[in-house]
Design an enzyme around this catalytic site. Structure first.
Site: not given
Lengths: 403, 403
Positions: B26, B60, B190
């Protein structure tokens, strides 16, 4: 959003039948949030949020990467039986100067699934990827790219050479015979401007002549033989070679490339959508005559990434037949319904775009009088940079709101 | 570049053996030219330019998209027998304020091929993708994101719920029995910060309790039953539920999640690499004990896209065994060799980064004294925004130049 809803409506596809949605683009609305998530608004309405795929990015090549990803997904064990949907979309502009007319905008949506009329010959594919600064967008605050026009053209032709040689090599290994332009009915190129397409095809003809392929007759080979000793770099710059090879290529170009040039010539550069607009031109022009034919496509994105790949076409069955696709695309009508503006108006619009690029806290004119029914358009970007769209009412009066 | 060359060297892989290279990130260095094309420098040296794949982008989540694409490629008819390589890389920062410590940077490279010790259970996968403004980067001139912290956490937990329910549903359809946390040995999330990981796993336990799964005993179900009537939205905000579910989850958390938290806890947020750093922690901590075990991973990217997917591990064969992977990663040593800086120094560096973000025409300090041997570092960005890197000499004195 317009391209996706239009495709779903015209083929009567329930949004729940989409299992993968992927976007190819070089237009950055947001550096983190993908364009795909904007499109999810269409699918959330029908309760379908289980849709894989995000955005693929590398200049004009992103759409091809997204398309390959979708096809691979359908062939993989993670495929769940639903359709894949690929969107190529860009709005790209140049600073004032000679390159400005090569800006452009477009959106194309493609449906991917089994038993399609357009079939990938997956083993007949060659890529050329390298590190180059031919066209790039490093100034993050500006919508305009940094371009080295001459380098970009050389990079394009080098990548084309590399892909063609590698694809020919793979073909020879598989089929036990030489590849040449005779092995495909049509050649479709990424088409920022038509002159480059002419040069590109002539380059393939030059390659065939060098490798003594039977596609080129003796007279043609003779015309090109004076250039056989040029180094690669010399040959990309040589004007005499350019002229001679285009002359030899002319009859083949008219037959194998001409039918692919309609939309790119009429609409100009479309970035990620460019190659597929050229391919759409071919379907529009030849439709059922494409049954059984091989078509070679060449996708190029600066930076750089390029792939040459092969498709095999067949008429297919309703609703996914070539005839149905051609009638749904309705290319002639769409080209006719365009509006013409004087360059001054374009420059004025560009000034407005410069102010609004990456900006927040503005409302648009909301004037949608020139838009086709069913088109989404931007209403507002609020103080938190959130974008709000509306959809122009369809002829039957129904209206959707993109908030 | 450091992560890729290091992987190739440590597993003794010829760069020609790579057939696909894909980056998830990103972090926008250039809005058009992909990070993948920068990495091509490594492969061009060995004459390999036939490498598919570009960059995948959505916050992400990009690394997970790239990983799925690579695995699908290996399973598809377009696979040519070579390895796929996935790189997750980011350098992400926040403006001054409470979120600043959740910035971070990392790069992780993963090799994809047949007969691997880490195997995808491709049918056991569920995604949740939607249009949200929880964390995004619409101000193109700034490196800092726009963040709605509370919304981001709710979006994360909603996506987690949705994926878990959908994955459980798919499992039940395939296996004819209920899915619960008992069906997997480990859960990897995550991990922007550890508290969210604790909340996330507790949320799965709450889901199990609601669906009366046998994984939770009667005492646990009783503790959570007062919250069964909450609406989804209420339950995301309810502090008592949070506490109660974390209490019930505690013993399971220690067993099934604890071993995955080492690197994210020590290093902080790593964006696209975060999930895979957590997974690397698990391999580091459990190594051969993972043989035969199922691991569930949850990937989340704001904007938003999320997928929960299942891996089945086996010891595998040299050089791609779990033991070899653990020893190559060498996590303990790498954690020990970090350098500590006072916050003031960090703030100072951030000021420099603000000036240089998207800028041209500067040279760096070129001080690489603190870098590990073999690390690439930026030397210069010239007037045309072209980036030049050098590689710190390896211990044996060899040096490569990234120009």
């Amino acid at each position: 959003m317009t391209a996706v809803t239009s495709l779903l409506e015209k083929y009567n596809i329930d949004p729940k039948q989409i299992g993968r949605l992927e976007v190819g683009s070089e237009t950055v609305l947001d550096k983190s949030k993908s364009i795909k998530t904007f499109l999810m608004q269409i699918f959330e309405e029908s309760g379908n949020t289980d849709i894989e795929g995000v955005d693929s990015t590398n200049a004009c090549y992103g759409g091809t990467a997204a398309l390959f990803n979708c096809v691979n997904w359908v062939e993989s064990s993670s495929w769940d039986g639903r359709y894949g949907l690929v969107v190529c979309t860009d709005s790209a502009v140049y600073a004032e100067g000679p390159a400005r007319p090569t800006g452009g905008a477009a959106a194309i949506a493609m449906l991917v699934g089994p038993d399609a009329p357009i079939v990938f010959e997956s083993k007949l594919r060659a890529s050329h990827m390298a590190h180059a600064y031919d066209f790039y967008k490093p100034n993050l605050a500006s919508e305009y790219p940094v371009v080295d026009g001459k380098l970009s053209q050389t990079c394009y032709l080098m990548a084309l050479d590399s892909c063609y040689k590698n694809l020919s090599h793979k073909y020879e290994k598989m089929e036990g015979k030489k590849f040449s332009i005779a092995e495909a009915a049509y050649f479709v190129f990424h088409s920022p401007y038509n002159k480059l397409v002419q040069k590109s095809f002539a380059r393939l003809v030059f390659n065939d002549a060098l490798s003594d392929a039977s596609s080129i007759d003796e007279a043609g080979k003779e015309k090109l033989s004076p250039f056989s000793s040029l180094t690669g770099d010399e040959s990309y710059q040589n004007r005499d070679l350019e002229k001679a090879s285009q002359l030899v290529a002319k009859p083949f170009y008219d037959e194998k490339v001409g039918p692919t040039t309609l939309i790119p010539k009429q609409v100009g550069n479309m970035y990620t959508a460019s190659l597929y607009a050229a391919f759409a031109s071919l379907i529009h022009n030849k439709t059922t005559a494409l049954d059984g034919k091989r078509v070679i496509l060449f996708s190029y994105g600066s930076g750089l990434s390029a792939t040459m790949f092969s498709l095999r076409l067949r008429e297919g069955q309703h609703p996914f037949s070539l005839s149905k696709i051609a009638s749904v695309m309705n290319v002639s009508e769409k080209l006719k319904s365009r509006h013409e503006f004087p360059p001054e108006k374009f420059v004025e619009t560009m000034h407005l775009m410069e102010q609004r690029y990456g900006a927040n806290n503005f409302v648009t004119s909301k004037d949608c009088s020139l838009l086709a029914p069913g088109t989404y358009y931007l209403l507002e970007v609020d103080s938190k940079y959130r974008r709000f769209y509306a959809k122009k009412a369809l002829a039957n009066g129904s209206l959707a709101n993109g908030h």
